[in-house]
Write a protein that holds these residues in place. Structure first.
Motif, PDB file in Angstrom:
ATOM      1  N   ARG A  31      28.530 -37.594  -4.907  1.00  0.00           N
ATOM      2  CA  ARG A  31      27.202 -37.146  -4.497  1.00  0.00           C
ATOM      3  C   ARG A  31      26.220 -37.206  -5.666  1.00  0.00           C
ATOM      4  NH1 ARG A  31      27.594 -33.974   0.397  1.00  0.00           N
ATOM      5  NH2 ARG A  31      29.747 -34.178   1.150  1.00  0.00           N
ATOM      6  N   ALA A  32      24.984 -37.566  -5.334  1.00  0.00           N
ATOM      7  CA  ALA A  32      23.952 -37.615  -6.368  1.00  0.00           C
ATOM      8  C   ALA A  32      23.749 -36.241  -6.986  1.00  0.00           C
ATOM      9  CB  ALA A  32      22.645 -38.134  -5.769  1.00  0.00           C
ATOM     10  N   ASP A  33      23.773 -35.214  -6.173  1.00  0.00           N
ATOM     11  CA  ASP A  33      23.709 -33.826  -6.650  1.00  0.00           C
ATOM     12  C   ASP A  33      24.933 -33.101  -6.119  1.00  0.00           C
ATOM     13  OD1 ASP A  33      23.191 -31.267  -7.425  1.00  0.00           O
ATOM     14  OD2 ASP A  33      21.399 -30.997  -6.197  1.00  0.00           O
ATOM     15  N   PRO A  34      25.949 -32.899  -6.941  1.00  0.00           N
ATOM     16  CA  PRO A  34      27.188 -32.280  -6.465  1.00  0.00           C
ATOM     17  C   PRO A  34      27.118 -30.768  -6.324  1.00  0.00           C
ATOM     18  CG  PRO A  34      27.386 -32.780  -8.790  1.00  0.00           C
ATOM     19  CD  PRO A  34      26.053 -33.319  -8.356  1.00  0.00           C
ATOM     20  N   HIS A  85      39.947 -18.824  11.205  1.00  0.00           N
ATOM     21  CA  HIS A  85      38.942 -19.830  11.529  1.00  0.00           C
ATOM     22  C   HIS A  85      37.819 -19.774  10.501  1.00  0.00           C
ATOM     23  CE1 HIS A  85      41.003 -20.239  15.375  1.00  0.00           C
ATOM     24  NE2 HIS A  85      40.977 -18.914  15.447  1.00  0.00           N
ATOM     25  N   VAL A  86      37.376 -20.941  10.050  1.00  0.00           N
ATOM     26  CA  VAL A  86      36.404 -20.989   8.959  1.00  0.00           C
ATOM     27  C   VAL A  86      35.289 -21.978   9.274  1.00  0.00           C
ATOM     28  CG1 VAL A  86      38.199 -20.431   7.281  1.00  0.00           C
ATOM     29  CG2 VAL A  86      37.602 -22.815   7.671  1.00  0.00           C
ATOM     30  N   SER A  87      34.177 -21.796   8.580  1.00  0.00           N
ATOM     31  CA  SER A  87      33.058 -22.731   8.667  1.00  0.00           C
ATOM     32  C   SER A  87      32.246 -22.601   7.387  1.00  0.00           C
ATOM     33  CB  SER A  87      32.187 -22.440   9.893  1.00  0.00           C
ATOM     34  OG  SER A  87      31.138 -23.385  10.030  1.00  0.00           O
ATOM     35  N   VAL A  88      31.544 -23.676   7.036  1.00  0.00           N
ATOM     36  CA  VAL A  88      30.722 -23.671   5.833  1.00  0.00           C
ATOM     37  C   VAL A  88      29.479 -24.516   6.082  1.00  0.00           C
ATOM     38  CG1 VAL A  88      31.871 -25.674   4.774  1.00  0.00           C
ATOM     39  CG2 VAL A  88      30.756 -23.965   3.314  1.00  0.00           C
ATOM     40  N   SER A  89      28.378 -24.123   5.469  1.00  0.00           N
ATOM     41  CA  SER A  89      27.118 -24.848   5.601  1.00  0.00           C
ATOM     42  C   SER A  89      26.359 -24.742   4.285  1.00  0.00           C
ATOM     43  CB  SER A  89      26.278 -24.264   6.743  1.00  0.00           C
ATOM     44  OG  SER A  89      25.011 -24.907   6.847  1.00  0.00           O
ATOM     45  N   TYR A  90      25.624 -25.794   3.947  1.00  0.00           N
ATOM     46  CA  TYR A  90      24.860 -25.742   2.711  1.00  0.00           C
ATOM     47  C   TYR A  90      23.708 -26.742   2.748  1.00  0.00           C
ATOM     48  CZ  TYR A  90      27.809 -29.789   1.617  1.00  0.00           C
ATOM     49  OH  TYR A  90      28.468 -30.993   1.671  1.00  0.00           O
ATOM     50  N   GLY A  91      22.689 -26.442   1.955  1.00  0.00           N
ATOM     51  CA  GLY A  91      21.565 -27.329   1.733  1.00  0.00           C
ATOM     52  C   GLY A  91      21.320 -27.428   0.245  1.00  0.00           C
ATOM     53  N   GLU A  92      20.137 -27.823  -0.141  1.00  0.00           N
ATOM     54  CA  GLU A  92      19.848 -28.001  -1.554  1.00  0.00           C
ATOM     55  C   GLU A  92      19.866 -26.684  -2.324  1.00  0.00           C
ATOM     56  OE1 GLU A  92      16.201 -30.078  -2.120  1.00  0.00           O
ATOM     57  OE2 GLU A  92      16.892 -31.908  -1.136  1.00  0.00           O
ATOM     58  N   ARG A  93      19.530 -25.559  -1.629  1.00  0.00           N
ATOM     59  CA  ARG A  93      19.352 -24.302  -2.349  1.00  0.00           C
ATOM     60  C   ARG A  93      20.241 -23.154  -1.886  1.00  0.00           C
ATOM     61  NH1 ARG A  93      12.859 -24.976  -2.092  1.00  0.00           N
ATOM     62  NH2 ARG A  93      13.500 -25.690  -0.032  1.00  0.00           N
TER      63      ARG A  93
END
Length: 225
Positions: A31-34, A85-93
């Motif tokens: 990724r460009a920003d890991p 049960h798991v889930s994950v979400s992320y954006g730039e910040r």
């Protein structure tokens, strides 16, 4: 029974890499920003560890796509713990993770800027939802868009469909009403009853939601840090 949620800002902390397995580190390097990826997956490992008593470095995840069956993408599952049960979400910040034993879970966080594009209504909203937004403008409009979008994404993560199902076919309650799935218009089967809750992740420029495939009321334990 409850849903454990943890939310954090994306950070540049090389120590988080020590929590990830080789496959996660390899994905991060591509990724460009890991930093968002690393922050989110370290967050998920720590949350699962706290909820199960496992060493975060010893947790193995596998991915399964409910639509095509591949293990190359899809929602994560904890190997050897079918009831977790798991889930994950992320954006730039921002990054958000969820863990529960209630049922399949989906969590989503959206930056208001992600909802700022022409045609948002046509690709994301049912006509009844779009009509409720007609009087809104500026940041108020973006906030409501992001809120509804996070609910829909959380639901589609919980079902495992992802964007195979058009978000406009997932009709949710109005932004000023408790989060709820009102109607499932998709041809794909809805796996079961759904509970949805908005999340306060502590940033005015983000909206988030969690959804769980269960008929039982949700008790959300949210930690921000």
């Amino acid at each position: 029974m409850s849903v454990a949620i943890r939310a954090t800002q994306v950070v540049d902390d090389q120590r988080l890499l020590d929590l990830l397995d080789a496959g996660e580190r390899e994905r991060a390097e591509r990724r460009a920003d890991p930093h968002p990826f690393v922050t989110a997956h370290a967050l998920l490992r720590r949350l699962v560890a706290d909820e199960t008593g496992m060493d975060p470095r010893a947790i193995d995840f596998e991915r399964r796509c409910a639509t095509c069956g591949t293990d190359r993408h899809g929602k994560p599952h904890v190997v050897g713990m079918r009831d977790v049960h798991v889930s994950v979400s992320y954006g730039e910040r921002m990054a958000v993770a969820a863990v529960t034993r209630l049922g399949e879970v989906g969590v989503d966080v959206e930056d208001l800027e992600s909802a700022d594009f022409d045609g948002f209504g046509s690709v994301t909203l049912d006509p009844t939802e779009a009509a409720r937004l007609a009087h809104l403008h500026g940041d108020a409009l973006l906030g409501v868009r992001a809120q509804l979008w996070s609910r829909k994404e959380a639901i589609l993560k919980a079902t495992g469909h992802g964007l195979v199902v058009d978000p406009s076919q997932v009709v949710v309650s109005a932004h000023d009403a408790p989060a709820e799935l009102l109607e499932w218009k998709a041809a794909q089967h809805l796996p079961g009853p759904m509970q949805v809750s908005d999340l306060d992740v502590g940033r005015a420029d983000h909206r988030a939601a969690v959804a769980v495939l269960t008929s039982r009321p949700l008790t959300v334990r949210l930690q921000r840090g």
